[in-house]
Design a protein around this motif. Sequence first.
Motif, mmCIF file in Angstrom:
data_model
loop_
_atom_site.group_PDB
_atom_site.id
_atom_site.type_symbol
_atom_site.label_atom_id
_atom_site.label_comp_id
_atom_site.label_asym_id
_atom_site.label_seq_id
_atom_site.Cartn_x
_atom_site.Cartn_y
_atom_site.Cartn_z
ATOM 1 N N ILE A 175 1.118 2.470 4.146
ATOM 2 C CA ILE A 175 0.061 1.517 4.455
ATOM 3 C C ILE A 175 -1.194 2.272 4.873
ATOM 4 C CG2 ILE A 175 1.704 -0.244 5.189
ATOM 5 C CD1 ILE A 175 0.904 0.406 8.096
ATOM 6 N N GLU A 176 -2.328 1.612 4.748
ATOM 7 C CA GLU A 176 -3.591 2.172 5.199
ATOM 8 C C GLU A 176 -4.084 1.381 6.400
ATOM 9 O OE1 GLU A 176 -6.444 2.440 2.094
ATOM 10 O OE2 GLU A 176 -5.155 3.648 0.779
ATOM 11 N N GLU A 177 -4.815 2.068 7.261
ATOM 12 C CA GLU A 177 -5.312 1.433 8.476
ATOM 13 C C GLU A 177 -6.228 0.262 8.115
ATOM 14 O OE1 GLU A 177 -7.586 2.719 12.641
ATOM 15 O OE2 GLU A 177 -7.099 4.223 11.116
ATOM 16 N N GLY A 178 -6.064 -0.831 8.857
ATOM 17 C CA GLY A 178 -6.915 -1.992 8.650
ATOM 18 C C GLY A 178 -6.359 -3.015 7.675
ATOM 19 N N GLU A 179 -5.193 -2.735 7.085
ATOM 20 C CA GLU A 179 -4.607 -3.682 6.130
ATOM 21 C C GLU A 179 -3.828 -4.799 6.822
ATOM 22 O OE1 GLU A 179 -3.750 -1.329 2.010
ATOM 23 O OE2 GLU A 179 -2.306 -0.982 3.616
ATOM 24 N N GLY A 180 -3.614 -4.653 8.130
ATOM 25 C CA GLY A 180 -2.875 -5.663 8.874
ATOM 26 C C GLY A 180 -1.376 -5.596 8.677
ATOM 27 N N LEU A 181 -0.880 -4.450 8.219
ATOM 28 C CA LEU A 181 0.544 -4.304 7.919
ATOM 29 C C LEU A 181 1.283 -3.426 8.930
ATOM 30 C CD1 LEU A 181 0.199 -3.814 4.060
ATOM 31 C CD2 LEU A 181 1.096 -5.840 5.211
ATOM 32 N N GLU B 298 8.010 -2.975 -3.251
ATOM 33 C CA GLU B 298 6.569 -3.104 -2.981
ATOM 34 C C GLU B 298 6.325 -4.074 -1.819
ATOM 35 O OE1 GLU B 298 4.236 -1.275 -4.029
ATOM 36 O OE2 GLU B 298 5.457 -0.189 -5.490
ATOM 37 N N ILE B 299 7.033 -3.800 -0.732
ATOM 38 C CA ILE B 299 7.015 -4.725 0.406
ATOM 39 C C ILE B 299 5.648 -4.818 1.066
ATOM 40 C CG2 ILE B 299 7.760 -3.019 2.126
ATOM 41 C CD1 ILE B 299 9.568 -5.369 3.246
ATOM 42 N N PHE B 300 4.822 -3.776 0.924
ATOM 43 C CA PHE B 300 3.499 -3.815 1.545
ATOM 44 C C PHE B 300 2.496 -4.647 0.747
ATOM 45 C CE2 PHE B 300 4.896 0.433 3.398
ATOM 46 C CZ PHE B 300 5.411 -0.184 4.532
ATOM 47 N N LYS B 301 2.990 -5.262 -0.329
ATOM 48 C CA LYS B 301 2.158 -6.221 -1.043
ATOM 49 C C LYS B 301 2.251 -7.611 -0.392
ATOM 50 C CE LYS B 301 0.733 -3.649 -4.590
ATOM 51 N NZ LYS B 301 1.292 -2.344 -4.250
ATOM 52 N N ALA B 302 3.037 -7.708 0.673
ATOM 53 C CA ALA B 302 3.182 -8.989 1.362
ATOM 54 C C ALA B 302 1.830 -9.453 1.888
ATOM 55 C CB ALA B 302 4.176 -8.853 2.516
ATOM 56 N N ASN B 303 1.466 -10.681 1.556
ATOM 57 C CA ASN B 303 0.195 -11.224 2.014
ATOM 58 C C ASN B 303 0.403 -12.042 3.286
ATOM 59 O OD1 ASN B 303 1.159 -13.820 1.115
ATOM 60 N ND2 ASN B 303 0.592 -13.205 -0.963
ATOM 61 N N SER B 304 -0.685 -12.551 3.839
ATOM 62 C CA SER B 304 -0.617 -13.254 5.119
ATOM 63 C C SER B 304 0.260 -14.500 5.055
ATOM 64 C CB SER B 304 -2.025 -13.628 5.581
ATOM 65 O OG SER B 304 -2.682 -14.427 4.600
#
Length: 373
Positions: A152-158, A109-115
């Motif tokens: 990922i979805e657009e606008g998530e910053g990923l 779940e690497i796209f759960k990475a936060n800022s």
Amino acid sequence: MTHQKLQQIKQALNAKFFDRKEEIDALLTALLARQHILFIGPAGTGKSALSSMLGEIVEGSRYFQHLLTPFSTPEELFGVLSLKDLEQGVYKRNISGMLPEAHFAFIDEIFKANSAILNSLLTLINERIYYNNGVPIRSPLMTIVGSSNEYIEEGEGLEALFDRFLLRYEVEYIKETNTFLAMLKQTTSVPVPKLTMDELTFHQQVCERVEISDSIYETLGKIRQQLMDEGIRPSDRRFKQALPILRAQAYLDGRTEVAKADLAILKHALWEQVEQKDKTAEIIIQIAHDSIESFIERVGPEFEEILLKSQNAMVQKTPDARKELSDLLVQGKTLFLEVQAMTRQQPDRAELRNLKEHMHQRLLHMTSMVIGF
């Protein structure tokens, strides 16, 4: 340090994981090329089990595995702050046993990475450097396998994180019923051969010497142009990073030069957005492969000519006959590897499988001829 051990590992993994041939090839290719790979797919498809094999295959390596959540903190990946240093106003982490010290890693779940995690993760993945209190620390990281249930979805910053993974694969549930039933019936654990770190380093170094001909470079230029014509613009960096992948594909098949069929793996590397994936695959497959018919028309007669020459050498028994037979055997094996690579990319074509089996049997006969000469 023979190439044979790589093939044994590949065979064992295919026996252990059902209907995962393409993903296994990709994982070993990424390992040899020191590149990163992303698996996208629903839970229960074996992504984590397959990825964890990196830590088991290479003896003496350091392996790190972690599941991210929206509430994950940098401590989970990079280590806790050193209280002793913090007392003196130094913001330093204890990275012992954590991601910056790993050779291989699996981040679920690497796209759960936060800022709070993202910037350090990006630098580590791309540059293999971790900044601890501003001090750059070189990481031994070779390959990260990322996993996610969704894109990922657009606008998530990923977007930058997504771009760091050169190879991206969709992992689905087992397709064929017979394969599914075989998986259910499997009761014994399949042992997987291991490599030492020295053996892996040796194979990686040999991979770097695999040749890429001018015709392959020209084909890459053609792929780039046709992708651009469709509005698909992978970066120059991504094309450059793809070269070690092509070399590793060839080496994994036992070849010293990249073949046209190896380019097919780029369908997993050269698209930018999910909606471009199918069109990218269509363009690359169309350009990278000769038509099956023309491929067989070229390889078949070449191989039959090799067989004829070997028979003549056996009959004439000149002083140089043994050397001639050995050279012909090498030529035959090189052609066989081309057919093997094409069959791997087009597994449903019966004519390719038949040609591969015919060549395999004849090469066994040629080998016995050379040994017994």
